[in-house]
Design an enzyme around this catalytic site. Structure first.
Site, mmCIF file in Angstrom:
data_model
loop_
_atom_site.group_PDB
_atom_site.id
_atom_site.type_symbol
_atom_site.label_atom_id
_atom_site.label_comp_id
_atom_site.label_asym_id
_atom_site.label_seq_id
_atom_site.Cartn_x
_atom_site.Cartn_y
_atom_site.Cartn_z
ATOM 1 N N ARG A 339 0.844 -1.214 0.000
ATOM 2 C CA ARG A 339 0.000 0.000 0.000
ATOM 3 C C ARG A 339 0.872 1.254 0.000
ATOM 4 O O ARG A 339 0.603 2.202 -0.744
ATOM 5 C CB ARG A 339 -0.919 -0.036 1.219
ATOM 6 C CG ARG A 339 -1.770 1.222 1.433
ATOM 7 C CD ARG A 339 -2.709 0.992 2.619
ATOM 8 N NE ARG A 339 -3.216 2.222 3.197
ATOM 9 C CZ ARG A 339 -4.330 2.832 2.823
ATOM 10 N NH1 ARG A 339 -5.044 2.347 1.825
ATOM 11 N NH2 ARG A 339 -4.745 3.939 3.427
ATOM 12 N N HIS A 362 -7.714 8.527 3.454
ATOM 13 C CA HIS A 362 -7.169 9.287 4.575
ATOM 14 C C HIS A 362 -8.106 10.437 4.942
ATOM 15 O O HIS A 362 -8.594 11.152 4.066
ATOM 16 C CB HIS A 362 -5.800 9.868 4.223
ATOM 17 C CG HIS A 362 -4.721 8.836 4.164
ATOM 18 N ND1 HIS A 362 -3.516 9.051 3.524
ATOM 19 C CD2 HIS A 362 -4.649 7.574 4.650
ATOM 20 C CE1 HIS A 362 -2.754 7.978 3.626
ATOM 21 N NE2 HIS A 362 -3.431 7.066 4.311
#
Length: 390
Positions: A339, A362
């Protein structure tokens, strides 16, 4: 001029005329703290309350925490003083699209004598709020450590001062800042959410987070690992982790219906923080997914165990470790490194950081900006002074 000064003074006076409710614990009893700027009118009104007392340590008046007193406060000051209860009342609600979790295992486990365990109300609240299972497990583990480190005292007898000293001791013992933050979160969850005292520990200091740069693989090493994976199912697992920037648990939770080949997108349901999002679906990976589906015929989850349940997180780590060894990668490789590598390679290819933020899920752009510290774009064209010597 005098009129202007008086007008400003009156405006400031009206702005300061508000009262904030605070949760206090005095002599192991819950109290309602009344915090306000010095104001003669408010003081006189507060002093009329039956049972009102002054706390020197907290520097505010307080009343017993009862529904009747809460109603009395609002009724008394309605239309006169603004009562701020934003930190007093628990505003968090269960998200409607959260999957319900069961923590019955923690209730049914064998109990060791003289060891303290999370109370049922702690587990009940975690279930009701729809916390992710991994988060719930971390909270339970941390809070039980805390309970057993204070075996001789009931939780409501423990003061903020005691907890701050306890956290300081953990830091001295070498606990990482992330682990201490997990401890704080579990403690705050008990007092502020379970016991409904939202600002009970507002003065607790959190440790400074160290800037740890994510470990990243080069594109070449990522493809060496994937090409070294001969099993089509294993290949699809590693390819998806990298090509879509998925967390391991997000990949495990994927269902067949989450793969949208028409829009070339993958739906990530209830990712970290219980947030849904979309990420990209690689054309090359889609080809392999179709081969995999014809061979394995999963029924519900995209990747299933032999019993039809979700695939094992441990198995994914083992697949990656073996493939990295076959590919000749000497460093230790974890699923999350794929990732990190995905995000870094996108940034290096010129993808806008805000788009990367949305793809990764995020909350804050600051979290995504950590990848600017590991990309080589800002240094690859710089010539070392050593190489500039003729």
């Amino acid at each position: 001029m005098i009129f202007v000064i008086e007008s400003v003074y009156n405006t400031m006076k009206r702005a300061s005329r508000h009262l904030t409710l605070k949760h206090l614990l005095i002599n192991n009893e819950r109290k309602i703290g009344l915090q306000f700027y010095p104001d003669e009118r408010i003081s006189k009104m507060v002093e009329q309350f039956e049972g009102i007392q002054w706390s020197e340590p907290f520097e505010m008046f307080y009343l017993p925490n009862t529904k009747a007193n809460i109603a009395l406060i609002f009724d008394t000051f309605r239309g006169i003083v603004w009562v701020n209860g934003s930190n007093f009342f628990d505003k968090k609600i269960k998200t409607k699209n959260n999957d319900s979790i069961s923590l019955q295992h923690f209730r049914d486990r064998d109990k060791v004598k003289n060891r303290r365990y999370c109370p049922d109300e702690f587990l009940d609240k975690l279930e009701y709020k729809g916390y992710a299972f991994n988060t719930a497990r971390t909270y339970i583990s941390c809070f039980e450590i805390f309970l057993n480190d204070f075996k001789d005292r009931e939780p409501l007898e423990i003061s903020e001062y005691d907890i701050q000293n306890y956290l300081n001791e953990l830091a001295k013992e070498g606990y990482s800042s992330s682990r201490i933050n997990q401890m704080i979160n579990s403690i705050k969850f008990y007092y502020e959410i379970v016991k409904e005292m939202p600002n009970r520990f507002y003065s607790i200091d959190r440790p400074f987070k160290k800037l740890k740069l994510p470990k990243v693989l080069s594109k070449e090493d990522v493809f060496k690992i994937i090409l070294a994976t001969k099993n089509i199912k294993h290949k699809c697992i590693l390819s998806l982790l990298y090509s879509a920037g998925l967390r391991r648990q997000e990949l495990i939770d994927l269902k067949l219906s989450d793969i949208d080949s028409n829009r070339m997108m993958i739906r990530v349901n209830s990712g970290k923080g219980n947030k849904d999002r979309y990420t990209i679906l690689s054309k090359e990976v889609l080809k392999d997914l179709r081969k995999y589906f014809l061979s394995y015929r999963p029924e519900n989850y995209l990747f299933e165990s032999p019993t039809g349940d979700k695939y094992s997180a441990t198995s994914i780590a083992q697949i990656l470790r073996k493939s990295a060894q076959v590919a000749g990668i000497r460093q230790s490789v974890t699923p999350h490194m794929l990732r990190h590598s995905f995000a870094t390679h996108l940034l290096e290819s010129g993808t806008d950081i805000r788009i990367i933020q949305r793809i990764l899920g995020h909350n804050s752009l600051k979290t995504t900006e950590i990848y600017t510290h590991v990309t080589n774009e800002h240094v690859k064209n710089i010539i070392s002074p050593f190489d500039s010597v003729n």
